[in-house]
Design an enzyme around this catalytic site. Sequence first.
Site, short mmCIF file in Angstrom:
data_model
loop_
_atom_site.label_atom_id
_atom_site.label_comp_id
_atom_site.label_asym_id
_atom_site.label_seq_id
_atom_site.Cartn_x
_atom_site.Cartn_y
_atom_site.Cartn_z
N CYS A 1 -5.65 -16.40 -6.69
CA CYS A 1 -4.81 -15.46 -8.04
C CYS A 1 -3.04 -16.57 -7.21
CB CYS A 1 -4.88 -14.28 -7.84
SG CYS A 1 -6.01 -13.77 -8.93
N HIS A 2 -3.53 -16.12 -5.70
CA HIS A 2 -1.94 -16.56 -5.33
C HIS A 2 -2.04 -17.91 -4.63
CE1 HIS A 2 -0.56 -12.84 -6.01
NE2 HIS A 2 -1.94 -12.01 -5.33
N CYS B 1 -3.91 -4.97 -5.28
CA CYS B 1 -4.61 -6.19 -6.11
C CYS B 1 -6.38 -6.33 -5.56
CB CYS B 1 -4.02 -7.35 -5.32
SG CYS B 1 -2.20 -7.97 -5.69
N CYS C 1 14.71 10.98 14.39
CA CYS C 1 15.37 9.41 14.50
C CYS C 1 16.39 8.93 15.26
CB CYS C 1 15.38 8.55 13.03
SG CYS C 1 13.82 8.86 12.67
N CYS D 1 6.21 8.03 16.65
CA CYS D 1 7.62 8.57 16.79
C CYS D 1 7.81 10.55 16.78
CB CYS D 1 9.01 7.54 16.40
SG CYS D 1 9.34 6.35 17.13
#
Length: 286
Positions: free
Chosen positions: A103-104, A138, A202, A247
Amino acid sequence: MKSLLTKSAFAFVSVGAFATLAVAGGPADDTLVIDEEVEIVTRTAAPEGHPLDEVISGWHYRTPETRALETDSFQNPGMLAVELGAEIWETVEGTEGKSCASCHGDAAESMAGVGASYPKWDAVDERPINVELQINRCREQNMGAEPYKFDKGGQKPLTAFIKHQSLGTPVELDLSEGGMQDWWEKGKDLYYTRTGQLDLACSNCHEDYNGNFIRADHLSQGNVNGFPTYRLKQAALVSVHNRFRGCIRDTRAEFPAAFSDELMALEVYVTWRGSGLSVETPAVRQ
């Protein structure tokens, strides 16, 4: 009441120890050029509304030896995964007898810049979608193939291959798409929310103490422009949701499932925090 007091005291001691162990370091003053051809933007002015004045790639916080690995594609161990991803790109799978290339076509052309603009808004599921989830869509809808399980099969190498086609392209998200701004807000809330027994967010590591050393760990701003990243510590390519979960685990909290609403929102916000930095995939970190 005793257990609550014990937990609070533990959190207080932990945060106190965090501050005591932090030793000033600062990012290295260096320039990243890959293969003497591709100049990478590793420092740039922060986007409007960012809490910091400048956004800096994690590359600046690594040792000279680790930084050198990323300057040469032949030395970068993460490029082995990119090469594998190139093979997967051409491999026919599923009931439709198709490969990604069916496809790509040539990924160097069709995927150029793609990795710099994800996550994107997905109007079908009404939520953000990242490169990994787009690959699975996909595979299911166009190839008739099974979707990859998290971090399994070809998911990491194919993601790294696709993002590598954007090497050097500045990260830029479109927050005006659909509900992206709302997810950005959710991600921001999560970024500043303290979690776990260590009562850390964070922002404590990557904003309050970035540039400092805690024992042997040099804290960066936590930008994700190089993911999937090759981590020398694990001798493997590491996905961004794997790193988020790691984390969160380190704060001694229960981490969410990969591609959950929490981690997708966090990916939107953290990716935005690195706006303007070049895609480095596969970056090399310690």
